[in-house]
Design an enzyme around this catalytic site. Structure first.
Site, short mmCIF file in Angstrom:
data_model
loop_
_atom_site.label_atom_id
_atom_site.label_comp_id
_atom_site.label_asym_id
_atom_site.label_seq_id
_atom_site.Cartn_x
_atom_site.Cartn_y
_atom_site.Cartn_z
N ASP A 176 0.81 -1.22 0.00
CA ASP A 176 0.00 0.00 0.00
C ASP A 176 0.85 1.28 0.00
OD1 ASP A 176 -2.12 -1.73 0.19
OD2 ASP A 176 -3.13 -0.65 1.81
N LYS A 253 1.87 2.37 -7.08
CA LYS A 253 0.94 1.25 -7.11
C LYS A 253 -0.26 1.70 -7.94
CE LYS A 253 -1.42 -2.07 -4.14
NZ LYS A 253 -1.66 -2.59 -2.79
N1 ASP Z 1 -2.40 -3.55 3.05
C1 ASP Z 1 -1.22 -4.30 2.85
C2 ASP Z 1 -0.01 -3.45 3.17
O1 ASP Z 1 0.26 -2.52 2.49
C3 ASP Z 1 -1.15 -4.80 1.46
C4 ASP Z 1 0.13 -5.53 1.09
O2 ASP Z 1 0.92 -5.90 1.89
O3 ASP Z 1 0.37 -5.73 -0.06
O4 ASP Z 1 0.67 -3.72 4.10
#
Ligand code: ASP
Length: 441
Positions: A176, A253
């Site tokens: 993220d 991203k």
């Molecule tokens: N929400 C998670 C994070 O950014 C998604 C991931 O790890 O890809 O830690």
């Protein structure tokens, strides 16, 4: 194994890393390493010799055989440990921060939850530990949406203190906010001498479709090249063929769930890696320096961020008064509503007035929500007014990168003028001077 399956499976007392052979009801024989199941009901995930994971349904398992138990002696998690493969192999440190790459699906809580230790990863991805001398250390076990700028500082310190002892450092990280951490590290470590590669995954490591194995393996391969800088290494296509290496300041991203979610913006990825063919194509320019590496990780977190939307009001700017820095994500070439055409747009004069006031004691930088292209405040009347108000152009800098850089620039200079100069200087490839139009598709 259809009735009382759970009990039968538990009779095998399987642990992560055990080598097992499974015969399916369609007479297929599958051999690989057992991965702790994401589900409670006994479906099995198997890591095949090829490195890929497959999921097997419990009702399709005809026979299960344990070929070899994993080596005993699980070490403590959180300490720096070495896995020596060969004296000719590269020494790689994995700094672990959390995210999906280190998560398993929690069916009890209905989500993905951090949990895997680096030691678990070692059991699941033995191949990675067979091409490099791997050391590992856990910095945190968190999802990256919870990361604070103070975590960037902590990571930068760990990287800095280990740079000399390793050929490269991998940072496992949630996707993220990976681009923000990558930008922060790019600025905080001056004259970086080794590759530092952030790696994440869109699917947790215990799922058959996980992208973590390939991303990690490609990161190790990239480190073998010895190219200094901060990079992000993630799937480049939705299948398991190509992995892209992106410059830390030019990446974003771009998809919520696809494995190839990360893209280099306005440039080709720095490198493309085909693991199967053992091939690496380099598109980016290598920047090497003999100058001493320095840690410049002071940050001023008093930086605001404003996304311009139709109908914005003066009060949207007022909320950000008192910040030392402000990044505006403007429309098009870098605009906000500052012209009055009729009674509906009369209040735009107030927006301009407030902007002028804020610029007196704040570094205000314009970026564009177009993502691609560059800011140009000389084309439209609005742009000229914004520039005259004291806003500086972020040119081709990505908004997220500019946000991190402004914190860093304010934290590493004494006056607003000095911060502005630092903000607008190309430090880590965040500005692109020449545009490659073919890249936008
Ligand atoms: N929400 C998670 C994070 O950014 C998604 C991931 O790890 O890809 O830690």
């Amino acid at each position: 194994m259809s009735n009382g399956k759970k009990e039968e499976l538990s009779n095998y007392d399987l642990s992560a890393g055990d080598k097992i052979r499974i015969k399916t009801s369609s007479e297929e024989v599958r051999e690989g390493f057992f991965i702790p199941s994401a589900k409670q009901d006994g479906d099995i995930v198997l890591k095949l010799e090829s490195g890929y994971n497959i999921g097997l349904k419990e009702e399709n398992i005809e026979k299960l055989e344990v070929i070899e138990r994993k080596k005993q002696g699980k070490e403590d998690v959180g300490k720096n440990k070495d896995f020596k493969y060969s004296k000719d192999a590269k020494n790689v440190l994995i700094l672990h921060t959390g995210g999906t790459i280190a998560s398993r699906v929690s069916y009890e809580e209905g989500g993905v939850k951090p949990g895997f230790s680096v030691e678990d990863l070692k059991e699941i991805y033995p191949e990675i530990f067979e091409t490099a001398n791997i050391s590992s250390e856990i910095i945190s076990q968190m999802l990256s949406e919870d990361m604070e700028p103070s975590h960037w500082k902590k990571i930068s310190e760990k990287v800095f203190e280990n740079l000399e002892d390793f050929d490269g450092i991998i940072i496992s990280h949630g996707t993220d906010t990976m681009q923000y951490t990558a930008s922060a590290l790019s600025f905080m470590i001056k004259n970086i001498s080794k590759p530092v590669v952030l790696v994440g995954s869109q699917r947790s490591s215990d799922r058959p479709s996980s992208d973590s194995f390939l991303n990690l393996k490609a990161a190790v391969k990239f480190i073998e090249e010895g190219i200094p800088g901060v990079f992000v290494c993630m799937h480049g296509s939705s299948d398991d063929e190509i992995v892209f290496v992106h410059r830390g300041t030019r990446v974003r991203k771009m998809h919520t769930s696809r494995r190839d979610a990360f893209k280099s913006i306005r440039s080709e990825p720095f490198a493309e890696i085909d693991i199967e063919k053992d091939k690496l194509v380099l598109n980016g320019e290598i920047q090497k320096t003999e100058d001493e590496t320095e840690l410049l990780n002071d940050l001023d977190e008093e930086v605001g961020f404003l996304k311009v939307v139709p109908g914005m009001k003066k009060k949207d700017l007022e909320k950000l008064e008192g910040c030392n820095g402000l990044i505006i994500e403007g429309t098009g070439l870098g605009h906000l509503p500052v012209n009055s055409f009729d009674e509906h747009t009369k209040h735009h004069e107030k927006i301009l007035g407030k902007l002028e006031e804020i610029c007196e004691d704040t570094v205000v930088c314009m970026t564009s929500q177009c993502i691609n292209g560059r800011v140009n405040l000389d084309v439209y009347d609005s742009g000229v007014k914004i520039k005259d108000a004291g806003v500086v152009s972020g040119r081709s800098m990505l908004p997220g990168t500019a946000y991190v850089k402004l914190m860093w620039a304010l934290g590493n200079s004494d006056t607003l003028e000095e911060s502005k100069d630092l903000l607008l200087k190309n430090v880590a490839g965040e500005f692109i001077e020449r545009e490659d139009y073919d890249v936008f598709r």
